[in-house]
Design an enzyme around this catalytic site. Structure first.
Site: not given
Length: 530
Positions: A399, A441
């Site tokens: 986060r 990714h």
């Protein structure tokens, strides 16, 4: 004896006593002067000690103020994070579609921490390490070749064909600016006609999907593969492709509900975002679209220049890490058969340079690059990251590591998924966000390096998910921070090790066919080294 004689005798006696007392008085005066000088010296020492103590108190109070400010910002970030955390119990208000991120004027955390001399010393240590890399490289070149050599062929190779990159990026920017904006503007102007509303919406959606797929989907991949761009140039095109997709999606996602709610009266113009606000959004360091952001009153051009200088220094830092710590090791490993022993040795060789690359990427991009553009655009909300280095759980690390991307995934992925499912299936929503992140990714690394080796996907979608649930926010002990850093070192070592081994395997054993299995099978698994 006469009276006159008696008085003379008395005067002589008095004078004698006075003259005999004068040395004693002079000694007393000297003692008094010495005592006065000693008193003045003592007072000066006391004044110096008092000034020293006052100066120390002033410095300590200033240091405490800076620490309290940093801790206050951290606590505010923690409070905001608590209100936006997926596990928060009050979700009815938080998941309404019309609520979103609120931008507030604030500085980056590292800019505040660098005001503290103790933290700034750590930064100086990294600069000293860069100087040591430069000196050691020059010394080795001088010993081997008898002269000082500054060879940057790796830079020239990695950033080759920049002309192709520039014109391809310009076309992508032109479409990202004009395509979604004008398609949505035409749809917004025709949407309020009752008979054609469904047809207009369907036509606009199909047109937008086709344009997005062509210009931000197929076109960048075609440029990368057709022109066979080198790695750094590939990553520029692919990362900009991903950025334009996320930016345009945010603009569409934020504008469409506003257009649907906007029902102008007869004779009133339709309220639609200006092109200048969308152009500003394409370059400002956020992925959440707003028509207005908090702005600073002026631009600090020296701050911009220093950040770009630090980015250049970080590129040289990366160059010396590759030249001194990676290329020599994996060049030798490329002549050895792939085995468990080879992998373990290469893993521990790659752990330290891998972690340096992670920290360089964080500092160069998330701090210097984003702050430079934020300063040039007077963008005031500089919270691009939080104190991820203090995390005791991987849930908190994910986060706080990259707030810019996290906000996009949270508001347009996790929160919208919960809203569509009636605030149910929280675990499924979390897994879907991890899956999207892992796929993106892996897509970037596959096209960037030119081969398919799903290391990034496995670490994100596999190990990352396990660590997110196993090392959650309940872990508060400092021991878990040590465990997190250890896992980061090992994870970065795995990435650097496997990608470097596969890179040299692709060179040693090039592909001989174009079948599907040959394209997706890593060459390091099947290559027979000579």
């Amino acid at each position: 004896m006469s009276t006159h004689d008696t008085s003379n005798t008395t005067v002589r006696r008095t004078r004698g006593r006075t003259e005999s007392q004068r040395p004693a008085e002079n000694g007393s005066i000297r003692q008094h002067d010495n005592h006065t000088n000693m008193s003045h010296a003592t007072l000066r020492n006391e004044d110096m000690e008092r000034m020293k103590a006052e100066l120390i108190r002033h410095v300590q109070s200033r240091l405490n103020e800076l620490l309290e400010q940093a801790l206050s910002d951290s606590m505010q970030s923690l409070c905001r994070n608590t209100h936006t955390h997926p596990d928060h119990t009050h979700t009815d208000d938080r998941h309404k579609p019309d609520q979103g991120k609120v931008f507030v004027a604030r500085c980056s955390l590292l800019d505040e921490l660098f005001e503290i001399s103790h933290i700034r010393t750590i930064y100086h240590m990294f600069i000293a390490a860069l100087l040591l890399f430069i000196i050691s490289t020059l010394a080795v070149d001088y010993i081997d070749q008898g002269r000082l050599v500054l060879d940057f062929d790796l830079f020239y190779y990695a950033f080759g064909q920049l002309g192709t990159v520039v014109w391809a990026w310009t076309l992508m920017l032109a479409y990202a600016l004009l395509g979604p904006y004008y398609v949505l503007s035409v749809w917004a102007s025709l949407n309020h006609s009752r008979g054609w509303r469904t047809c207009v919406s369907a036509a606009a959606a199909l047109t937008l999907c086709a344009a997005q797929t062509s210009m931000l989907g197929i076109f960048p991949v075609y440029i990368v593969l057709h022109y066979q761009l080198p790695p750094a140039s590939r990553f520029i095109i692919i990362l900009e492709q991903i950025r334009f997709v996320m930016k345009s999606y945010s603009f569409i996602r934020e504008t469409t509900p506003a257009v649907l709610k906007n029902t102008p009266q007869k004779g009133e113009p339709l309220r639609y975002p200006s092109l200048s606000s969308y152009l500003y959004f394409l370059f400002c360091p956020t992925l959440i679209y707003r028509e207005v952001y908090p702005r600073n009153p002026y631009i600090r051009w020296n701050y911009v220049g220093m950040n770009f200088l630090k980015i250049l220094a970080s590129l040289f830092y990366l160059y010396f890490i590759l030249v001194r710590l990676c290329i020599p090791v994996f060049t030798n490993k490329s002549n050895q058969p792939f085995s468990t022993r080879t992998f373990i040795l290469a893993l521990f060789h790659a752990a330290f340079p891998g972690m340096l690359m992670l920290m360089l990427g964080f500092y160069a991009f998330l701090h210097c690059w984003l702050n430079a553009f934020a300063e040039m655009l007077r963008f005031a909300d500089r919270m691009f990251y939080r104190d991820w280095w203090n995390s005791t759980s991987f849930a908190n690390y994910y986060r706080t590591w990259n707030i810019v991307v996290h906000d996009w995934l949270y508001y347009y992925g996790y929160r919208d998924f919960l809203w569509l499912t009636g605030h149910k299936l929280r675990s499924v929503a979390t897994l879907s966000v991890f899956a999207v992140s892992a796929l993106v990714h892996e897509y970037a690394f596959t096209l960037g390096f030119g081969f398919f080796y799903p290391v990034m996907f496995c670490t994100f979608a596999g190990i990352g998910v396990v660590f997110n649930f196993a090392m959650n926010d309940k872990r508060k002990s400092p021991v878990w921070n040590i465990i997190m850093w250890t896992c980061l070192f090992i994870g970065q070592g795995v990435h650097v090790c496997l990608y470097c081994v596969e890179w040299y395997a692709q060179i040693q054993c090039p592909r001989t066919g174009t079948s599907f299995w040959e394209l997706v099978t890593p060459r390091s698994w099947i290559c027979s080294y000579q």
